[in-house]
Design an enzyme around this catalytic site. Structure first.
Site, PDB file in Angstrom:
ATOM      1  N   GLU A   1      36.171  55.119  31.451  1.00 19.19           N
ATOM      2  CA  GLU A   1      36.745  55.811  32.624  1.00 19.19           C
ATOM      3  C   GLU A   1      36.751  57.298  32.280  1.00 19.19           C
ATOM      4  O   GLU A   1      37.624  57.767  31.553  1.00 19.19           O
ATOM      5  CB  GLU A   1      38.170  55.302  32.888  1.00 19.19           C
ATOM      6  CG  GLU A   1      38.234  53.863  33.374  1.00 19.19           C
ATOM      7  CD  GLU A   1      37.799  53.714  34.829  1.00 19.19           C
ATOM      8  OE1 GLU A   1      37.798  54.715  35.578  1.00 19.19           O
ATOM      9  OE2 GLU A   1      37.451  52.592  35.218  1.00 19.19           O
TER      10      GLU A   1
ATOM     11  N   CYS B   1      42.182  63.223  36.696  1.00 24.63           N
ATOM     12  CA  CYS B   1      40.724  63.033  36.617  1.00 24.63           C
ATOM     13  C   CYS B   1      40.077  63.064  37.994  1.00 24.63           C
ATOM     14  O   CYS B   1      38.921  63.447  38.123  1.00 24.63           O
ATOM     15  CB  CYS B   1      40.417  61.712  35.932  1.00 24.63           C
ATOM     16  SG  CYS B   1      41.179  60.301  36.733  1.00 24.63           S
TER      17      CYS B   1
END
Ligand code: NAD
Length: 455
Positions: A210, A244
């Site tokens: 990720e 993010c």
């Protein structure tokens, strides 16, 4: 440094004993996680305040409640998701059982980042547990207060033989990665993601990576600007921009940009009054290195809003940069701070070319009422996910897979995707010695002939 080889060995022995496979054990760990969230809420809030100056509202909503929602979803569906699947079968298997069994991988290594240091460790942790794995969790050393809380509370609430927390930085992680794991779930930067990928490759260990990237925002003149500015600024300001999936930069015409800036001034004042530094709701930059990295960006282009900073507090105000060139440093790497540069384009086609000339982002945000423009951008670009007229909230839809593509990641999780990430789907063909079945299948045996091929 601790003896990681023996830690992994011990954990593997427990896994092979079958302890983690029963639904009862898995359910118990999930229920204990809910209890941990309830009883340790204050400790978690304090740790996040120490690490990031994060306010209670943001910690409860983005770290604790989000994690709680994922645990509840896993508990609710555990029996259904872990049941054998019975796929359709061809006529030749009419007498056989054709099944897909959900097998835990074994020992899962979860490596977490510092930006949402609680949920980005605990959500993969509980996913791996729900699937029946043993877990070794390595939280980030940069969010040291949260790491210390995780190392304290996880052994208190969860099975100490099967679930371990390893605290440490690069050297500890490097040492850990020399061990053989059965799955690695990593959240963090693309640069380190490649190191993790290489380490996993040595053992052919499957991974979820990720990662990050620069998530663009396209805004056109059909968008409701008042709402768009609020949603984009919120996505950029929450957690001090250290998210993010934060909108990284805006692509729009100069006309939209000027209107955006006027509205942004009012909205920021409404949220944080005259000085965001004095607002209890505005997060700080995690450490000195990241602060220094971000301050350098303030020299790129021209500051239209904000641009204030204070090294002592690692404070950077919500900032909008205009007259930014695509070659400027702020447009190279993921910003990961409360700075929003604008790049002017004339239309959606130019935006598409700009996006496609760069690495695939984790998210593409589109602000437009025009369905054709929405469809065009979605179909002509590549990104982990898409938010139309919204930022960040796609992350919270548990029926959507969350993950990147290309440089922004490998694999996806959340909801059922979390469970599926941590199981190997084992295809099983189960026959008996039925005579009719043997007759039906006998054409496979020699001597071969063209006639047998027609069956
Ligand atoms: P990072 O890659 O520096 O660190 C993450 C983890 O990797 C930490 O536990 C750290 O100890 C470990 N690590 C760091 N250097 C290492 C090395 N050389 N060898 C082995 N392990 C090492 O990432 P970060 O700074 O903590 O997080 C920020 C990045 O993470 C951003 O790029 C952000 O976009 C990304 N991120 C992605 C997601 C997502 O869900 N896709 C979520 C949060 C953050």
């Amino acid at each position: 440094m601790a003896d990681y080889a023996s830690l992994v060995d011990r954990t593997r022995t427990v896994f092979l004993s079958g302890k983690t496979r029963s639904l009862e054990w898995r359910k118990k760990q999930l229920k204990q996680t809910l209890l941990m969230l309830e009883e340790c809420e204050q400790e978690i809030i304090s740790a996040l305040a120490t690490d990031l100056h994060k306010c209670k509202f943001e910690t409860v909503s983005t770290e604790i409640k989000f994690t709680e929602g994922e645990v509840i979803e896993l508990l609710r569906h555990l029996k259904e998701w872990s049941a054998d699947e019975k796929p359709s079968k061809a006529i030749v298997n009419i007498l056989d059982k054709v099944e897909i069994k959900k097998e835990p991988y074994g020992i899962v290594l979860v490596i977490g980042p510092w930006n949402y240091p609680f949920q980005l460790c605990v959500v993969p942790l509980i996913g791996a547990i729900a699937a029946g794995n043993c877990v070794i969790l390595k939280p980030s050393e940069l969010s040291s207060a949260t790491s210390a809380v995780l190392a304290k509370i996880i052994p208190k609430y969860l099975d100490q033989e099967c679930i371990h927390v390893v605290v440490g930085g690069v050297s500890e992680t490097t040492e850990l990665l020399k061990q053989r794991f059965d799955y690695i779930f990593y959240t963090g930067s693309t640069t380190v993601g490649k190191i993790i990928g290489n380490a996993a490759n040595k053992f052919l260990t499957p991974v979820t990576l990720e990662l990050g990237g620069k998530s663009p925002v396209y805004v056109d003149n059909t968008a409701d600007l008042e709402i768009s500015v609020k949603r984009i600024l919120w996505g950029k300001c929450i957690n001090g921009g250290q998210t993010c999936i934060a909108p990284d930069y805006v692509l729009c015409t100069e006309e939209v940009q000027n209107k955006f800036i006027e509205k942004a001034k009012h909205i920021l004042k409404e949220w944080y009054a005259d000085n965001p530094k004095e607002s209890p709701d505005f997060t700080r930059i995690i450490n000195e290195n990241h602060y220094q990295r971000l301050v350098k960006y303030l020299n790129n282009g021209k500051v239209a809003i904000g641009g204030d900073c204070d090294a002592r507090e690692r404070y950077i105000s919500p900032t909008i940069l205009i007259d930014v060139k695509p070659t400027d440093p702020v447009m190279q790497d993921e910003i990961f701070g409360p700075i929003l540069p604008f790049i002017n384009i004339n239309n959606a086609y130019e935006a598409i070319n700009f996006i496609n000339s760069r690495e695939s982002p984790l998210v593409l945000y589109i602000f437009s009422k025009d369905r054709k423009v929405q469809d065009l951008l979605i179909s002509q670009t590549r990104s982990g996910s898409v938010g139309v007229n919204e930022t960040l909230m796609q992350y919270c839809v548990d029926t959507l897979p969350f993950g990147g593509v290309g440089n922004s990641g490998i694999g996806a999780y959340h909801g059922k995707y979390t469970y599926d990430t941590f199981v190997h789907k084992k295809g099983c063909l189960i026959k008996d010695f039925n005579k009719l079945g043997e007759i039906l299948g006998s054409c496979r045996y020699p001597p071969y002939s063209d006639k047998k091929l027609s069956f």
